[in-house]
Design a protein around this motif. Structure first.
Motif, mmCIF file in Angstrom:
data_model
loop_
_atom_site.group_PDB
_atom_site.id
_atom_site.type_symbol
_atom_site.label_atom_id
_atom_site.label_comp_id
_atom_site.label_asym_id
_atom_site.label_seq_id
_atom_site.Cartn_x
_atom_site.Cartn_y
_atom_site.Cartn_z
ATOM 1 N N GLY A 73 14.920 0.188 8.955
ATOM 2 C CA GLY A 73 14.255 0.228 10.526
ATOM 3 C C GLY A 73 14.694 -1.156 10.910
ATOM 4 O O GLY A 73 16.041 -1.466 10.596
ATOM 5 N N GLY A 74 14.089 -1.984 11.935
ATOM 6 C CA GLY A 74 14.695 -3.008 12.420
ATOM 7 C C GLY A 74 14.284 -4.192 11.710
ATOM 8 O O GLY A 74 13.563 -4.246 10.577
ATOM 9 N N TYR A 100 17.882 3.551 4.056
ATOM 10 C CA TYR A 100 18.174 4.717 3.475
ATOM 11 C C TYR A 100 19.774 5.192 3.293
ATOM 12 O O TYR A 100 20.084 5.988 2.585
ATOM 13 N N ARG A 150 19.193 2.488 10.402
ATOM 14 C CA ARG A 150 18.473 3.569 10.992
ATOM 15 C C ARG A 150 19.032 4.786 10.683
ATOM 16 O O ARG A 150 20.098 4.853 10.306
ATOM 17 N N GLY A 151 18.372 5.960 10.598
ATOM 18 C CA GLY A 151 18.924 7.379 10.176
ATOM 19 C C GLY A 151 19.196 7.353 8.807
ATOM 20 O O GLY A 151 18.625 6.566 8.070
ATOM 21 N N GLY A 202 9.522 -0.890 5.232
ATOM 22 C CA GLY A 202 9.742 -0.513 6.499
ATOM 23 C C GLY A 202 8.453 0.130 7.370
ATOM 24 O O GLY A 202 7.221 -0.246 7.082
ATOM 25 N N GLY A 203 8.684 0.537 8.515
ATOM 26 C CA GLY A 203 7.674 0.903 9.430
ATOM 27 C C GLY A 203 7.225 2.370 9.316
ATOM 28 O O GLY A 203 7.539 3.060 8.273
ATOM 29 N N ASN A 204 6.750 2.966 10.381
ATOM 30 C CA ASN A 204 6.207 4.315 10.318
ATOM 31 C C ASN A 204 7.056 5.494 9.779
ATOM 32 O O ASN A 204 6.898 6.007 8.940
ATOM 33 N N GLY A 205 8.490 5.243 10.369
ATOM 34 C CA GLY A 205 9.443 6.202 10.075
ATOM 35 C C GLY A 205 9.750 6.117 8.624
ATOM 36 O O GLY A 205 9.956 7.115 7.847
ATOM 37 N N THR A 206 10.106 4.843 8.240
ATOM 38 C CA THR A 206 10.300 4.363 6.682
ATOM 39 C C THR A 206 9.229 5.380 5.671
ATOM 40 O O THR A 206 9.732 5.842 4.908
ATOM 41 N N ALA A 234 7.126 7.618 6.531
ATOM 42 C CA ALA A 234 7.100 8.955 6.593
ATOM 43 C C ALA A 234 8.397 9.430 5.285
ATOM 44 O O ALA A 234 7.966 10.313 4.618
ATOM 45 N N GLY A 235 9.463 8.915 5.615
ATOM 46 C CA GLY A 235 10.413 9.125 4.739
ATOM 47 C C GLY A 235 10.007 8.773 2.945
ATOM 48 O O GLY A 235 10.286 9.490 2.113
ATOM 49 N N LYS A 269 6.244 -2.493 7.116
ATOM 50 C CA LYS A 269 6.711 -3.722 8.001
ATOM 51 C C LYS A 269 6.926 -3.373 9.328
ATOM 52 O O LYS A 269 7.504 -2.302 9.958
ATOM 53 N N SER A 319 17.147 7.143 14.062
ATOM 54 C CA SER A 319 15.985 7.835 13.517
ATOM 55 C C SER A 319 15.369 8.666 14.153
ATOM 56 O O SER A 319 14.047 9.242 13.843
ATOM 57 N N ASN A 354 13.883 8.053 17.297
ATOM 58 C CA ASN A 354 13.018 7.286 18.168
ATOM 59 C C ASN A 354 13.490 7.206 19.509
ATOM 60 O O ASN A 354 14.697 7.025 19.730
HETATM 61 P P1 ATP Z 1 10.670 0.036 12.862
HETATM 62 O O1 ATP Z 1 9.407 -0.459 13.090
HETATM 63 O O2 ATP Z 1 11.796 -1.091 12.820
HETATM 64 O O3 ATP Z 1 11.055 1.028 13.913
HETATM 65 P P2 ATP Z 1 10.779 2.512 11.168
HETATM 66 O O4 ATP Z 1 10.514 2.259 9.847
HETATM 67 O O5 ATP Z 1 9.828 3.101 12.051
HETATM 68 O O6 ATP Z 1 10.737 0.797 11.560
HETATM 69 P P3 ATP Z 1 12.916 3.930 11.873
HETATM 70 O O7 ATP Z 1 14.316 3.753 12.228
HETATM 71 O O8 ATP Z 1 11.941 4.936 12.851
HETATM 72 O O9 ATP Z 1 12.205 2.553 11.460
HETATM 73 O O10 ATP Z 1 13.089 4.731 10.314
HETATM 74 C C1 ATP Z 1 13.403 4.178 9.517
HETATM 75 C C2 ATP Z 1 13.962 5.256 8.482
HETATM 76 O O11 ATP Z 1 13.416 6.286 8.085
HETATM 77 C C3 ATP Z 1 15.478 6.036 8.788
HETATM 78 O O12 ATP Z 1 16.113 6.083 7.933
HETATM 79 C C4 ATP Z 1 14.773 7.310 9.241
HETATM 80 O O13 ATP Z 1 15.810 8.213 9.214
HETATM 81 C C5 ATP Z 1 13.572 7.589 8.178
HETATM 82 N N1 ATP Z 1 12.608 8.553 8.914
HETATM 83 C C6 ATP Z 1 11.964 8.052 10.229
HETATM 84 N N2 ATP Z 1 10.989 9.134 10.433
HETATM 85 C C7 ATP Z 1 11.235 10.020 9.182
HETATM 86 C C8 ATP Z 1 10.490 11.107 8.784
HETATM 87 N N3 ATP Z 1 9.563 11.709 9.752
HETATM 88 N N4 ATP Z 1 10.609 11.725 7.624
HETATM 89 C C9 ATP Z 1 11.555 11.293 6.758
HETATM 90 N N5 ATP Z 1 12.150 9.958 7.168
HETATM 91 C C10 ATP Z 1 12.088 9.440 8.133
#
Ligand code: ATP
Ligand code: MG
Length: 457
Positions: A108-109, A140, A173-174, A197-201, A203-204, A226, A344, A346
């Motif tokens: 993420g960021g 990732y 990201r991604g 990481g954040g929500n996305g991370t 979830a991953g 994070k 990612s 977003n």
């Molecule tokens: P930030 O607060 O900086 O946005 P984040 O963890 O939410 O942090 P993202 O860029 O949204 O940052 O996601 C980080 C990583 O998690 C990326 O590599 C993205 O591919 C992966 N990711 C995001 N959403 C999902 C999901 N639903 N399932 C699996 N992997 C995910």
């Protein structure tokens, strides 16, 4: 009693997994009878956390009638759902340190404190006796087949990394699909994964945890949340937030000085907060120099008779200058939707800060009042800062507890602080939606009292 806060454990998949005594040296003084608090000397007391220890989620009890209109601790929860698992070292662990290969990844960021967390994960792993510790480069993405090599980590490598901001490992990201990530982990023989990481991370991380289970791999996946925005459910705060508020204050102070020193000066500061205005609200409260605070949770009108611009005119007439603080996710309805998404997935937000600046300029020109507008966006300067003292401590404890959680055999969990106690949550419980400022909360009303702003509708 089953609770939604029960933690997934290695034993769920390997019922015969047998624990070994902890290799983590606690360094606690053995209590004696005259020990303050009086532990009986025959009672077993060692300082490890009991797996049945719990922390109460909410500690307020409202009586009726009350401002909250509720009578019990939390009417929406059954009693078992008011308690979460306490974090910390366990007496029994489920990994032999010499069999562990631990990996750390930051996604993420950027956020102040990432290096502090990495550092303490490494140091704690070494105390358990782990020899194989690696950093995965660039989030990732480092698990893809792009040939990014892992970075060997040790206390020596991480000793001073907390002295600067950013992430030693890099972020992105991604990234590759979950199955490729787990393939890659298998290839590298990683059996402990720490994900920052954040929500996305998260979830991953949860998907990686599930995929490992599906494949019958004995792997512990532990997250450290994070989010500089402080928008994770159920937690008192997340690391980096405190530092962000402190740094945001500096930007606000500069905007104030600029505005105050100019004839009819107006300062506009955009702060982080995609879906929640915690940074904007806290920085406004802390600085005491904000006249208008705009956050995503509270709708506002810009041009109308009760809008922000009319109030700015009033402020300029009354005191000659004004400072506006706007969270990045605020007022998105005024802006053209871009439909663009980042790597990612977003949604890319349109720039509300620039919009407020431009509309203010236009408005004062139209009404024929001179105004000198200065716009500050300190986002990247804040994100790149090193953690302040209080975040440094938070990161230290979160990093240590992440390692304790993995050794305890938990997987698919994340660490946090809840009512001043450190706890573990199952990942899905904290990422279902972002935590937001409650417009009816005491804190938002304190903020309104401090800025003196009216309702802009
Ligand atoms: P930030 O607060 O900086 O946005 P984040 O963890 O939410 O942090 P993202 O860029 O949204 O940052 O996601 C980080 C990583 O998690 C990326 O590599 C993205 O591919 C992966 N990711 C995001 N959403 C999902 C999901 N639903 N399932 C699996 N992997 C995910
Ligand atoms: Mg995100």
């Amino acid at each position: 009693f089953e609770s939604r806060f029960d933690l997934p454990h290695i034993r769920d998949v390997f019922p015969n997994a047998s624990p070994i005594p902890s290799t983590f040296c606690l360094r606690m003084r053995t209590p004696t009878e005259d020990f303050a608090g009086g532990y009986p000397s025959d009672e077993k007391w060692h300082g490890y956390i009991n797996n049945n220890d719990r922390v109460l989620l909410k500690v307020i009890r409202y009586s009726s009638p009350t401002s909250a209109g509720a009578e019990c601790i939390d009417p929406d929860c059954t009693w078992v759902e008011q308690w979460v698992h306490r974090a910390g070292p366990r007496e029994e662990i489920y990994f032999q340190p010499e069999e562990v290969k631990a990996a750390i990844v930051t996604c993420g960021g950027l956020c102040p404190g990432l290096n502090d967390v990495i550092r303490h994960i490494v140091i704690t792993l070494e105390i358990y006796g782990v020899k194989k510790i690696v950093g995965i480069p660039f989030g990732y993405r480092g698990f893809s087949n792009e040939g990014l090599t892992e970075m060997p980590l040790s206390r020596k490598v991480v000793q001073n990394i907390h002295l600067s901001g950013g992430s030693l490992l890099g972020v992105s990201r991604g990234g590759p699909p979950i199955s490729d990530i787990v393939d890659n982990m298998e290839k590298r023989e990683i059996n402990m994964l720490f994900v920052l990481g954040g929500n996305g991370t998260h979830a991953g991380a949860n998907a990686i945890h599930n995929e490992c289970r599906k494949r019958g791999l004995k792997v512990a996946v532990v997250g450290v949340p994070k989010t500089i925005d402080n928008d994770i459910l159920l937690m008192d705060k997340t690391f980096g937030f405190d530092t962000a508020v402190e740094e945001a204050q500096r930007a606000i102070n500069s905007a104030y000085i600029e505005a105050h020193s100019a004839y009819h000066g107006i300062g506009v500061v955009k702060l982080m907060g995609r879906s929640s205005g915690f940074i904007a609200m806290h920085a406004s409260l802390a600085s005491g120099q904000i006249d208008i605070c705009l956050i995503p949770e509270v709708p506002f009108d810009l041009h109308g008779p009760h809008g922000v611009l009319r109030h700015l005119k009033y402020l300029i007439e009354m005191k000659g200058s004004a400072v506006v603080c706007v969270a990045e996710g605020a007022g998105q309805d005024f802006l053209e939707k871009t439909n663009a998404k980042d790597a990612s997935g977003n949604i890319v937000l349109s720039d509300i800060g620039v919009h407020v600046q431009q509309e203010t300029k236009k408005y004062f020109k139209e009404i024929g009042i001179p105004a000198d507008i200065k716009y500050i966006d300190p986002t990247y300067m804040i994100r790149a800062c090193r953690a302040n003292a209080s975040d440094g401590i938070l990161c230290t404890v979160l990093g240590q507890n992440a390692v304790h959680g993995a050794f305890a055999g938990y997987s698919g969990i994340t660490v946090g602080i809840c009512n001043t106690h450190y706890v573990y949550f199952p990942i899905p419980e904290v990422i279902s939606y972002p935590r937001a400022v409650d417009p009816n909360s005491r804190m938002w009303h304190r903020c309104l009292t401090s800025t003196g702003q009216p309702d802009f509708i």
